[in-house]
Each structure stands twice: as C-alpha cells, then as structure tokens.
Scaffold this active site. Structure first.
Site, short mmCIF file in Angstrom:
data_model
loop_
_atom_site.label_atom_id
_atom_site.label_comp_id
_atom_site.label_asym_id
_atom_site.label_seq_id
_atom_site.Cartn_x
_atom_site.Cartn_y
_atom_site.Cartn_z
CB CYS A 1 -6.45 71.82 17.86
SG CYS A 1 -7.61 70.64 18.53
CG ASP A 2 -6.18 75.59 16.43
OD1 ASP A 2 -5.70 74.81 15.59
OD2 ASP A 2 -7.40 75.82 16.53
CB CYS B 1 -9.25 72.89 20.08
SG CYS B 1 -8.23 71.44 20.40
C1 LIG Z 1 -11.73 74.08 14.21
C2 LIG Z 1 -11.26 72.78 14.82
C3 LIG Z 1 -9.93 72.42 14.70
C4 LIG Z 1 -9.48 71.22 15.25
N1 LIG Z 1 -8.17 70.88 15.10
C5 LIG Z 1 -7.74 69.70 15.56
C6 LIG Z 1 -6.39 69.29 15.35
O1 LIG Z 1 -5.58 70.01 14.77
N2 LIG Z 1 -6.02 68.07 15.85
C7 LIG Z 1 -6.88 67.24 16.53
O2 LIG Z 1 -6.50 66.14 16.92
N3 LIG Z 1 -8.16 67.62 16.75
C8 LIG Z 1 -8.60 68.81 16.28
N4 LIG Z 1 -9.89 69.20 16.52
C9 LIG Z 1 -10.75 68.32 17.32
C10 LIG Z 1 -11.26 67.17 16.45
O3 LIG Z 1 -11.84 67.70 15.29
C11 LIG Z 1 -12.26 66.33 17.22
O4 LIG Z 1 -11.68 65.85 18.41
C12 LIG Z 1 -12.70 65.14 16.39
O5 LIG Z 1 -13.21 65.55 15.15
C13 LIG Z 1 -13.76 64.32 17.11
O6 LIG Z 1 -14.13 63.28 16.28
P1 LIG Z 1 -15.52 62.54 16.42
O7 LIG Z 1 -15.51 61.49 15.36
O8 LIG Z 1 -15.76 62.14 17.80
O9 LIG Z 1 -16.64 63.63 16.11
P2 LIG Z 1 -16.83 64.81 15.04
O10 LIG Z 1 -15.62 65.07 14.23
O11 LIG Z 1 -17.43 65.92 15.81
O12 LIG Z 1 -17.95 64.19 14.07
C14 LIG Z 1 -19.23 63.98 14.52
C15 LIG Z 1 -20.02 63.40 13.38
O13 LIG Z 1 -21.32 63.01 13.85
C16 LIG Z 1 -22.29 63.43 12.93
N5 LIG Z 1 -23.56 63.55 13.67
C17 LIG Z 1 -23.85 64.30 14.77
N6 LIG Z 1 -25.13 64.12 15.12
C18 LIG Z 1 -25.66 63.23 14.24
C19 LIG Z 1 -26.94 62.65 14.04
N7 LIG Z 1 -27.96 62.95 14.86
N8 LIG Z 1 -27.12 61.80 13.01
C20 LIG Z 1 -26.11 61.48 12.17
N9 LIG Z 1 -24.86 61.98 12.31
C21 LIG Z 1 -24.64 62.86 13.32
C22 LIG Z 1 -21.76 64.74 12.36
O14 LIG Z 1 -22.37 65.03 11.13
C23 LIG Z 1 -20.28 64.38 12.24
O15 LIG Z 1 -20.06 63.71 11.02
C24 LIG Z 1 -10.37 70.39 15.97
C25 LIG Z 1 -11.71 70.76 16.12
C26 LIG Z 1 -12.17 71.94 15.54
C27 LIG Z 1 -13.61 72.34 15.69
#
Ligand SMILES: Cc1cc2nc3c(=O)[nH]c(=O)nc-3n(C[C@H](O)[C@H](O)[C@H](O)COP(=O)(O)OP(=O)(O)OC[C@H]3O[C@@H](n4cnc5c(N)ncnc54)[C@H](O)[C@@H]3O)c2cc1C
Length: 312
Positions: free
Chosen positions: A137-138, A134
């Site tokens: 992000c980084d 990302c």
């Molecule tokens: C290493 C890293 C660093 C990052 N740094 C930043 C940053 O500095 N700033 C920023 O804004 N963004 C950052 N991001 C991006 C950010 O993490 C994502 O945009 C954000 O987390 C997305 O949120 P979300 O709730 O959509 O999904 P996610 O955070 O991906 O969460 C998905 C959830 O769904 C659950 N899930 C999936 N499938 C199932 C299922 N079948 N049953 C039950 N639960 C399920 C998982 O367990 C998880 O809890 C980073 C990402 C990564 C990987």
C-alpha cells in the site's frame, strides 16, 4: 426473529461490494458494519492503487462512495457488532451487541484482519506519518528513501524485498538471532545489497518532527552487552502478522492456524453451505482493497446462486 436472505457482516471493501452485487440481484442484503464503519481504509489518507481513481482518493472518501453505491441498490446498512453465531443449521442465527438476533439463508463474512503492532505509543503518534503495516500500500511513498521493516518471518522478508525495489536502503529489524522465514526468502533478503538485517534488535521508540525521522533501537535487550542507538529512517513498516477477525465463526468454520478462514480453492465458499468468506478475513496473501472488493463480488454471486438452487 427477523429473517434475512443475505446477511453481510463487515463494511470494508469486501462487505460493501458484496452489498452492491447482492442489492442489484434483488437479495435485499443487510449489512452490519461493526466497530469500524468503512473498514481499514478509513484510517488512511491517500489510496493510489484502487482502479478508477487516476488522481487517487482518500480512504474515507472511497469508502463513503462504496457505501452510497450499496445504498443506491437497497442495502440496509446497520451499526452493530456480531457477537455470536450459530451456523449448525440453516437458517443461520447471528446475535449482535445491540440485542438484534437475526436468521439468515446466506451469510457473507467480511470482517477483515487487523495488523499487529509492537504496542509502542509512537506507532499511534506517527500513524499515517511514517508508520505503516502494508508495504504494497505505502511503499511507493518511500521511493529512494530509507525504511525499516520489523519482523523475521516470511511476510517481513517479502515486505523488505519489495521495499528494496523502491527505497534506497531497508533495515530489517529482527528480535531473534535468526530469521524464521523459509530458506529461499532468507536468501533473497541476505543477498540483497540494499537490505541490512539487524539481528537481536528491538525498537523501543520512534522520533521526528512532522513524521518519522528515526527509530530508537536496543541491541541484545537485557543482556550484559546491551547497546542502545538510533537509526535515521523515513518509514517504519510492521510485518509481524495480522489477526483475522474470525473468532465468532470458529466453532463452525475451518480456519488455518492463524485464524484465516479457509475457503474452497479460489471460491469464497466455506465448508458450511450458504456461508461465504470475502476479503482479508480469508486472505493471508494479498490483503488489498481491490482483492477484497473482488472477493466480495464473488461471494454475492455465490449467495445468489445458492438461494436460487435451494428455492430460497
Ligand atoms: C492504514 C492502512 C492503509 C491501507 N492502504 C491501502 C491502500 O492504499 N490500498 C489497498 O488496496 N489497501 C490498503 N490497505 C489494506 C485494505 O484496507 C484492506 O485490504 C481492506 O480494507 C480489506 O477489506 P475487507 O473488506 O476485507 O476488511 P476491512 O476493511 O478490514 O473491514 C472489515 C469490516 O468488518 C467489520 N467487522 C469486524 N468484525 C465485526 C463483527 N464482529 N461484527 C460486525 N462487523 C465486524 C469492521 O467494522 C469493518 O467494517 C490499507 C490498510 C491500512 C490499515
């Protein structure tokens, strides 16, 4: 079978934010957290761009705060993975890997998207130590440094261009002899003096003492003129796509060709009434914690309105 008014699948910023809003609206939300409680941010150290934390915060701390905030308003947070859904009629049925089977009047899908990696051992070894998927992000951590971006599509070109605004030099490592990106993105990359495109290159490893210091490259892998050499870099960015976690919803919900859930315009509404999608699973463009949280908020407001309109 247990009946739930507002079922939330996923515990990232989208899921927890939906739970905060749904809890405060008295919807008695139930959150199933899945395999990664707290979502993707639990795998990172510093988060510097989530509003409200002027000094930054670690990913796990931020997600712990969001979880506590959701619990404060009564969210029932459970640990299981959804493995099957029946969204053919309301109430919707969801089956979990611990044997739970529940029905729900509204469902918020917040299951995120997973970045694709090349599959190198070194990507794991240097995770959070120079390897990132990302740039938004980084990228800031690599100001005036040298980075490499892997990929040849629109996202890779976008990330390379973004990073060129921060880094001193960007290598774009492309497997094919051409870019797959749109013409305009290609031109932006090819005309940027800070970006050097390495066509027909594969990365086969990374090296460095306490973080990434370089990459082992192969030019024209498997050909008679195959060449191996190293480049010195400080950061290695993957931009070869994401896999949205949407498979179990696909029989009922419209997705694009990659698997991102398609919603109505800027709303989180899917084609199934009372079923909403929030966060990265429905967002091929931004994939940020704050945008995921924002769409989780929208989904919970939509769920409340749907329940009211349907006297549920
Ligand atoms: C290493 C890293 C660093 C990052 N740094 C930043 C940053 O500095 N700033 C920023 O804004 N963004 C950052 N991001 C991006 C950010 O993490 C994502 O945009 C954000 O987390 C997305 O949120 P979300 O709730 O959509 O999904 P996610 O955070 O991906 O969460 C998905 C959830 O769904 C659950 N899930 C999936 N499938 C199932 C299922 N079948 N049953 C039950 N639960 C399920 C998982 O367990 C998880 O809890 C980073 C990402 C990564 C990987």
């Amino acid at each position: 079978m247990e009946h739930i008014r507002c079922l939330i699948i996923g515990s990232g910023p989208a899921g927890y934010t939906a739970a905060i809003y749904a809890g405060r609206a008295n919807l008695n939300p139930v959150v199933y957290e899945g395999i990664q409680p707290g979502g993707q941010l639990t795998t990172t150290t510093e988060v510097e761009n989530f509003p409200g934390y002027p000094e930054g915060i670690t990913g796990p701390e931020l997600m712990d705060d969001l979880r506590k905030q959701a619990e404060r308003f009564g969210a029932d947070i459970r640990s299981a993975i959804a493995i099957k859904t029946d969204l053919s009629k309301r109430p919707y049925t969801v089956t979990f890997d611990n044997g739970d089977e529940v029905t729900a009047d509204t469902l918020i899908i917040a299951t995120g998207a997973t970045a694709k990696y090349l599959g190198l051992e070194d990507e794991k070894k240097y995770a959070g130590m120079g390897v990132s998927a990302c740039a938004t992000c980084d990228g800031f951590f690599y100001r005036k440094k040298v980075v490499a971006v892997v990929g040849g599509g629109d996202t890779a070109c976008e990330e390379a261009t973004y990073l060129a605004g921060l880094a001193s030099k960007v290598y774009l490592i492309v497997r094919k002899p051409y870019l797959r990106a749109s013409k305009i993105m290609q031109e932006r990359v090819l005309n940027n003096p800070k970006i050097e495109v390495l066509f027909e290159h594969n990365t086969v490893g990374l090296f460095g003492e306490n973080g990434v210091e370089g990459a082992h490259l192969v030019k024209r892998l498997g050909e008679a003129d195959e060449t191996r050499y190293d480049i010195a870099i400080d950061g290695f960015f993957l931009a070869i796509g994401h896999k949205p976690n949407s498979d179990i919803f696909k029989p009922w919900i419209q997705t694009d060709e990659v698997g991102y859930i398609q919603t109505e315009g800027a709303t989180p509404r899917t084609g199934v009434p009372g079923v909403f999608a929030a966060g990265d699973v429905a967002d091929p463009h931004y994939r940020q914690a704050i945008t995921a949280a924002g769409s989780g908020c929208k989904a919970a407001i939509e769920a409340e309105r749907y329940l009211t309109e349907n006297n549920l």
